[in-house]
Design a protein around this motif. Structure first.
Motif, short mmCIF file in Angstrom:
data_model
loop_
_atom_site.label_atom_id
_atom_site.label_comp_id
_atom_site.label_asym_id
_atom_site.label_seq_id
_atom_site.Cartn_x
_atom_site.Cartn_y
_atom_site.Cartn_z
N ALA A 127 0.82 -1.22 0.00
CA ALA A 127 0.00 0.00 0.00
C ALA A 127 0.85 1.26 0.00
O ALA A 127 0.47 2.28 -0.59
N GLU A 128 2.01 1.21 0.67
CA GLU A 128 2.79 2.42 0.86
C GLU A 128 4.01 2.55 -0.05
O GLU A 128 4.68 3.59 -0.03
N VAL A 129 4.31 1.55 -0.84
CA VAL A 129 5.48 1.63 -1.70
C VAL A 129 5.33 2.73 -2.75
O VAL A 129 6.33 3.25 -3.27
N THR A 130 4.10 3.11 -3.04
CA THR A 130 3.85 4.21 -4.00
C THR A 130 3.64 5.55 -3.29
O THR A 130 3.35 6.54 -3.95
N SER A 131 3.79 5.57 -1.98
CA SER A 131 3.43 6.75 -1.19
C SER A 131 4.24 7.99 -1.57
O SER A 131 3.67 9.07 -1.74
N LEU A 132 5.55 7.85 -1.69
CA LEU A 132 6.40 9.00 -2.01
C LEU A 132 5.98 9.64 -3.32
O LEU A 132 5.74 10.86 -3.40
N CYS A 133 5.86 8.82 -4.34
CA CYS A 133 5.48 9.32 -5.66
C CYS A 133 4.07 9.90 -5.64
O CYS A 133 3.82 10.97 -6.21
N GLN A 134 3.18 9.25 -4.95
CA GLN A 134 1.78 9.70 -4.92
C GLN A 134 1.63 11.04 -4.21
O GLN A 134 0.87 11.90 -4.66
N ASN A 135 2.35 11.23 -3.11
CA ASN A 135 2.22 12.49 -2.38
C ASN A 135 2.84 13.66 -3.14
O ASN A 135 2.29 14.76 -3.13
#
Length: 251
Positions: free
Chosen positions: A142-150
């Motif tokens: 769920a959070e591996v895309t967090s940096l890019c998404q934010n």
């Protein structure tokens, strides 16, 4: 095991410290870092700030907690480090839930998502005491895309009035969409399939009540379904935007 037992269990010491840290970061982001942003955008930007503080660190912490457990399995006991990572994420979702309740109380989708996620984390951490391996793998996905998404979200918020933000948004959109589609559309469903198969066999029934693991699988299934719908709509929107640009160049 009755979920009512949750209220009699002592909350671990790291949880209030983590929550306080997220609260302080949120206030710093809202009143200092993004103070020049419009009042309409500042809450979302502050939410992105605490999401950035949670997402990528949670991936590395969860990965370390999983690898340090030699007996890891879908029904293995939670290790102390795994419990700390769960507390770290519980604190984040509590803080972000508070954010939505204050600024976006009608956003039922996100409020429901956060409540459901907290249910999974809290029952794993404070009721079952087992199954953190499965929950932490899902946290990583769920959070591996967090940096890019934010970063994409922040750029999206300012793309209409800041040229650099528009460039960042345009640059990030295709790779972010691709990564998100891979994780939520393929890796996530595959892991949930394996998780469901293991629990369905009854191998975990003596440590994780059936109602609990069924709830976990249902929550994750719904979250993945909504994610797939969300990213599908973004792909469609991107296709329409790029099509318009091509048509303008042809003219």
């Amino acid at each position: 095991m009755d979920i009512s037992a949750l209220k009699f269990l002592p909350i671990s010491e790291p949880l209030p410290r983590f929550f306080t840290s997220y609260l302080i970061l949120y206030l710093v982001a809202y009143f200092l870092i993004f103070r020049r942003w419009s009042p309409k955008l500042r809450p979302e930007a502050a939410s992105c700030a605490i999401s950035l503080a949670h997402g990528t660190p949670a991936v590395f912490l969860a990965w370390r907690a999983i690898l340090s457990d030699a007996a890891r399995d879908f029904h293995s006991p939670n290790t102390p480090l795994q419990n700390v990572v769960l507390d770290y994420s519980i604190a984040y979702f509590l803080m972000d839930l508070l954010h939505y309740l204050i600024f976006y109380p009608t956003d039922i989708l996100f409020i429901g998502h956060h409540l459901a996620t907290l249910f999974v984390f809290l029952t794993c951490r404070y009721v079952a005491y087992h199954g953190a391996f499965a929950i932490l793998v899902l946290l990583i996905l769920a959070e591996v895309t967090s940096l890019c998404q934010n970063v994409w979200t922040l750029a999206s918020a300012r793309k209409s009035d800041v040229e650099f933000a528009a460039k960042v948004y345009d640059f990030l959109s295709p790779p972010f969409y691709a990564l998100y589609s891979l994780v939520r559309g393929f890796l996530g469903p595959y892991f949930v399939y394996r998780m469901f198969g293991f629990y369905l066999s009854g191998a975990a029934d003596n440590v994780i009540p059936k109602w609990m693991w069924i709830s976990w699988v249902f929550v994750v299934f719904m979250a993945i379904s909504v994610s797939i719908l969300w990213i599908s709509n973004l792909w469609i929107e991107l296709y329409r935007e790029r099509k318009k640009l091509v048509e303008k160049k042809v003219r």
